[in-house]
Design an enzyme around this catalytic site. Structure first.
Site, PDB file in Angstrom:
ATOM      1  CD  GLN A  23       1.796  17.989 -28.573  1.00  0.00           C
ATOM      2  OE1 GLN A  23       2.530  17.917 -29.549  1.00  0.00           O
ATOM      3  NE2 GLN A  23       1.295  16.922 -27.998  1.00  0.00           N
TER       4      GLN A  23
ATOM      5  CE  LYS B  50      -1.722  13.050 -31.921  1.00  0.00           C
ATOM      6  NZ  LYS B  50      -2.159  12.672 -33.244  1.00  0.00           N
ATOM      7  CB  THR B  51      -0.970   7.523 -34.235  1.00  0.00           C
ATOM      8  OG1 THR B  51      -0.646   8.912 -34.275  1.00  0.00           O
ATOM      9  CG2 THR B  51      -1.346   7.043 -35.625  1.00  0.00           C
TER      10      THR B  51
ATOM     11  CG  ASP C 224      -5.277  12.699 -34.786  1.00  0.00           C
ATOM     12  OD1 ASP C 224      -5.088  12.912 -33.574  1.00  0.00           O
ATOM     13  OD2 ASP C 224      -4.361  12.374 -35.566  1.00  0.00           O
ATOM     14  CD  GLU C 225      -2.620  16.427 -33.968  1.00  0.00           C
ATOM     15  OE1 GLU C 225      -2.764  17.145 -32.958  1.00  0.00           O
ATOM     16  OE2 GLU C 225      -1.572  15.817 -34.218  1.00  0.00           O
TER      17      GLU C 225
ATOM     18  NE  ARG D 233       7.635  17.961 -30.743  1.00  0.00           N
ATOM     19  CZ  ARG D 233       6.595  17.141 -30.626  1.00  0.00           C
ATOM     20  NH1 ARG D 233       6.380  16.233 -31.560  1.00  0.00           N
ATOM     21  NH2 ARG D 233       5.797  17.194 -29.587  1.00  0.00           N
TER      22      ARG D 233
END
Length: 698
Positions: free
Chosen positions: A248, A31-32, A217-218, A587
């Site tokens: 998330q 996504k970044t 973002d987020e 993770r």
């Protein structure tokens, strides 16, 4: 620019530039990269002016990384783009329009400590007892109100309890004080811009015109104020791209509302929705397990991660006999990884609560495996633990001036620097200890608490003594009254300290404060615990969000631990715990271990918890059982009940045999505690009656 290296969905997210766009980006889906490439595409391919782009994220670190990436791709023109956190963006608005809100140009921003100082001063002026109305709890209530855009007048109308009535009055005085001082606090950086836009619609139009393209973002982590700020500014052109993952969303305790991302399609007409479901991080097995767990949540967008990576290893599942063996097993597996060439920084141990780190820390210390605890101090170095140990030291040794100075005003008793200076001068003049110099004032009340605890220390077990210290010192009450996440964590750590005392008692039955303090001093001084990049990482799952490791150990998967007991008190609690589990699993890149224990001592209490429901939600084919499911394992630290002579009666003169100290004679009996005289060099010991290490022989 070249976007051919992007996958189909990533390309679509970059090139869909007009109108509202929701990018649901799964863990490890790039996504970044999509966000930064999209900004570059707007400028290089479409000729959009850099200063008409607004990119918002949550942390200064994330904003800095995004800015560096974009400048690296665009060059100096990247400096013209507004890339910032929500709070930095709010500050920009205030600096440009402070006059409309009645502030002067040189307004200052208060941090949380400054805010607390003002609130304490206001409460003192109101003659409010800080023990009854904790200033931190008041500050936290005001902060929450601001993030929900509730001003003092509104708060006063909705206050339901006596405590909320107090908060309402303090809130009103606090805001007046800030205005008088030409100051704003951190929460005002979000609240005041919205107040500005409501009072001055023409100012809102200026920002709507300036920022034609907005990226967030987020988005799943936005609270009400952040959500509304973005909605208002994007209302004219509606070229808003939000990126996030409802699976998330794990920060509801901070005010985040994951429904903001679920409701995006209702908030904006005809939005485009793109799902980034290809994961570049983890193996197929790990992703499939994550999908197994998260699909049990009802409130979510139907998204399924997949990868072209290899199937990878099965997830190792180990059910230990207790928390000591759990930590030992993790340590042995880590040793094997290190022996096979794995770098320590590629290994992480994740847990639900900070208190779970202690056993892992001690186990890694014993094996000389370097580690760091992220987002927290080494257990014995945490302030609340050092405070508690200092109390125990003063109880044991009244002449320990260092420990006395640490505890005399902890928690706050109104004993200030001047009082302590006067006490020090008096002690020096009389050539006595500080303790002996105390004969009046608030210091005398402290001394009485210590004397009372000293008398009780002869009659109580270590664990009971710790409870008494927490209660009579006021440490527990102060943290309970604070009503914050930080205070809850400190309380958990203090309760976990009772597991240390209990374990110490169970080893030999000793309850000697002297020997206990000697033992923990040795453990606490084993290593300096400096932050180091070449170390194994221990951290809570909340702290791990956004990170990745080759090898991950997820410990404590038991009902009541993870999912946490608190989850069952809230309507959405279990779903948030499941999202947290999804974050934990994703993770891991190459291998994952999940562990739990049949019996666990945590917060000083023994518990037998069933395995976490999250384990049963994973398809068995993805798991490798590393224990005997039927017969289980012989406990390492627990002893069969049949070995403990619980029915033996003792009186002065009774002879006993101790596993370590040999033959002894009972010289004192007080409830559950025996005072026993052993031969030199052991001397007199206090032991728990009926302990596994002693047998009555006469």
């Amino acid at each position: 620019m070249n976007i051919d290296t992007l996958n189909k969905e990533q390309k679509e997210a970059v090139t869909t530039t007009e109108g509202p766009l929701l990018v649901l980006a799964g863990a490890g889906s790039g996504k970044t990269r999509v966000l930064t490439t999209r900004v570059v595409y707007l400028i290089e391919e479409l000729g959009i002016a850099p200063d008409s782009i607004l990119a918002i994220t949550f942390t200064n670190k994330a904003a800095k990384e995004m800015k560096e990436r974009i400048i690296g791709m665009l060059g100096p023109v990247g400096f013209q783009i507004q890339i910032s956190t929500f709070h930095s963006f709010g500050l920009l608005i205030l600096r440009e329009h402070y006059q409309e809100l009645g502030y002067k140009e040189n307004f200052t921003i208060l941090d949380s400590d400054d805010s607390l100082t003002i609130i304490k001063k206001i409460m003192k002026e109101m003659n409010l007892d800080p023990k009854q109305y904790n200033p931190r709890a008041v500050r936290n209530k005001i902060s929450s109100a601001k993030n929900e855009l509730v001003d003092p007048k509104h708060y006063d109308r909705i206050a339901m309890t006596e405590f909320e009535d107090v908060v309402a009055t303090v809130y009103k005085k606090y805001q007046a004080k800030l205005k008088l001082n030409n100051s704003v606090d951190f929460d005002d950086l979000l609240m005041l811009p919205l107040e500005l836009f409501t009072k001055y619609p023409e100012v809102l139009k200026l920002y709507q015109e300036r920022f034609k393209y907005i990226l967030v973002d987020e988005y799943q982590d936005t609270n009400h104020a952040q959500y509304l700020l973005i909605k208002l500014i994007s209302a004219k052109y509606k070229n808003i791209c939000v990126v996030g993952d409802n699976d998330q969303s794990i920060y509801s305790f901070r005010g985040a509302n994951f429904r903001n991302i679920l409701n995006f399609e209702k908030d904006y007409e005809h939005p485009k929705v793109i799902m980034l479901e290809e994961n570049y991080r983890s193996t197929k097995t790990i992703l499939n397990a994550a999908n197994n767990v998260i699909q049990n949540n009802k409130e979510r967008k139907d998204k399924k991660l997949w990868t072209n990576n290899e199937d990878g290893l099965k997830i190792k599942y180990y059910r230990a006999s207790d928390e000591k063996e759990e930590a030992y097993y993790v340590r042995k597996e880590i040793e094997t990884l290190l022996e096979n060439g794995t770098k320590p920084e590629d290994i992480a141990v994740l847990y639900r609560t900070n208190a779970q780190s202690r056993n892992m820390e001690e186990s890694l210390l014993q094996a000389n495996i370097p580690y760091k605890v992220v987002g927290s101090f080494y257990f014995y170095n945490r302030k609340e633990i050092k405070d508690l140990i200092a109390y125990l030291k003063v109880i044991y040794n009244h002449y320990d001036d260092i420990s006395l100075l640490r505890t005399i005003n902890t928690p706050k008793r109104g004993i200030g620097t001047k009082s302590i200076e006067a006490l020090t001068i008096k002690a020096n003049q009389n050539q006595t200890s500080l303790y002996d110099a105390i004969d009046s004032g608030k210091e005398l009340a402290y001394k009485k608490v210590i004397e009372e605890l000293t008398q009780e220390s002869d009659k109580l077990s270590l664990t009971e003594l710790v409870d008494a210290v927490l209660e009579k010192s006021g440490m527990r009450k102060e943290l309970e009254n604070e009503k914050s996440i930080e205070a809850d964590i400190r309380l958990e750590n203090l309760e976990e300290f009772k597991s240390i005392t209990k374990n110490f008692e169970e080893k030999n039955g000793i309850i000697s404060l002297e020997e206990f303090l000697a033992e923990i001093s040795l453990v606490a001084d084993v290593e300096e615990h400096k932050d180091n990049s070449h170390v194994v990482t221990l951290m809570t799952i909340h702290s791990a969000k956004g990170l990745e490791f080759d090898h991950v150990f997820l410990i404590g998967l038991e009902e009541g631990i993870f999912p946490h007991n608190n989850a069952f008190l809230e309507a959405d609690g279990l779903e948030e715990e499941r999202r947290l589990c999804y974050v934990a699993i994703t993770r891991a890149k190459k291998s994952l271990w999940i562990l739990n224990a049949r019996r666990r001592t945590i917060y000083g209490m023994d518990s037998v918890n069933p395995p976490s429901r999250f384990i049963s939600e994973i398809t068995p084919d993805y798991l490798e059982l590393c224990f005997e499911e039927k017969t289980g394992l012989k406990p390492i630290t627990q002893v069969p009940i049949s070995n403990i002579d619980k029915n033996a009666t003792y009186e002065i003169g009774s002879k006993i045999i101790h596993d370590t100290f040999g033959t002894g004679v009972v010289v004192g009996v007080d409830k559950s505690i025996l005072t026993i005289a052993f031969a030199h060099p052991h001397g007199i010991k206090k032991l728990m009656k009926g302990h596994k290490s002693i047998r009555k022989v006469g």
